[in-house]
Design a protein around this motif. Structure first.
Motif, PDB file in Angstrom:
ATOM      1  N   PHE A  92       6.371   7.946  -6.226  1.00  0.00           N
ATOM      2  CA  PHE A  92       6.559   7.866  -4.783  1.00  0.00           C
ATOM      3  C   PHE A  92       5.441   8.620  -4.063  1.00  0.00           C
ATOM      4  CE2 PHE A  92       8.104   9.544  -0.759  1.00  0.00           C
ATOM      5  CZ  PHE A  92       8.503   8.376  -0.118  1.00  0.00           C
ATOM      6  N   TRP A 150       4.953   3.046   5.458  1.00  0.00           N
ATOM      7  CA  TRP A 150       4.376   3.506   4.191  1.00  0.00           C
ATOM      8  C   TRP A 150       5.454   3.955   3.226  1.00  0.00           C
ATOM      9  CZ3 TRP A 150       5.348   8.303   2.377  1.00  0.00           C
ATOM     10  CH2 TRP A 150       5.805   9.267   3.289  1.00  0.00           C
ATOM     11  N   TRP A 151       6.490   4.610   3.726  1.00  0.00           N
ATOM     12  CA  TRP A 151       7.521   5.154   2.838  1.00  0.00           C
ATOM     13  C   TRP A 151       8.379   4.044   2.220  1.00  0.00           C
ATOM     14  CZ3 TRP A 151      12.540   4.217   4.168  1.00  0.00           C
ATOM     15  CH2 TRP A 151      12.781   3.866   5.506  1.00  0.00           C
ATOM     16  N   GLY A 172       2.886   6.673  -1.883  1.00  0.00           N
ATOM     17  CA  GLY A 172       3.053   7.037  -0.483  1.00  0.00           C
ATOM     18  C   GLY A 172       1.734   7.431   0.145  1.00  0.00           C
TER      19      GLY A 172
END
Length: 163
Positions: free
Chosen positions: A146, A42-43, A150
């Protein structure tokens, strides 16, 4: 079958395109990608999408600053303002708040980058017009994007493990 690098390259392209054209939904793309290819961390997706989004929004930012000359089709000819309307007064007030309260400007950018309220495309444009420092725009925008993507990229996996 696309490789991970190919999928991430496509994801970057879609995120830049969605930053420039609001009709393209990178959110829908991410959910579909995560459901189809759950092995992508996911990151990593969040980093790629945040970079693409900020790259695209940077064009809005610099266009509002006047650093990028837009094509004649989307550019208005400048006229002397006849009266100071409500919208113009609000924009001038926003510009002054950005200059005198940089932490406030950063908070507005961060909240908009995470929640898209107000829409981040509009805030990116107004931030450029208000001459918010580019480092503030890049840092708050990237962190906010992000966080937004994320959570979105991690949500399907979190839901399947939780249920």
């Amino acid at each position: 079958m696309l490789t991970i690098i190919g999928l991430l390259s496509t994801t970057f392209g879609v995120s830049v395109a969605s930053a420039l054209l609001p009709l393209i939904s990178v959110e829908l793309f991410v959910v579909g990608l995560v459901l189809k290819e759950p092995e992508i961390p996911w990151w990593v997706l969040a980093l790629v999408i945040a970079a693409g989004q900020i790259g695209g929004k940077l064009l809005h930012y610099y266009a509002a600053r006047g650093s990028i000359r837009l094509p004649g089709l989307v550019r208005r000819e400048r006229e002397a303002p006849k009266t100071r309307g409500r919208w113009r007064a609000w924009l001038e007030s926003f510009r002054e708040n950005c200059r005198s309260r940089p932490v406030w400007a950063g908070a507005v950018l961060l909240i908009s980058a995470v929640a898209s309220l107000p829409p981040f495309a509009a805030v990116a444009f107004v931030a450029g017009w208000a001459k918010v420092p580019v480092t503030t725009f890049l840092l708050t925008g990237f962190v906010g994007r992000f966080a937004r993507f994320g959570v979105l990229a991690a949500a399907p996996t979190a839901m399947t493990t939780w249920l």
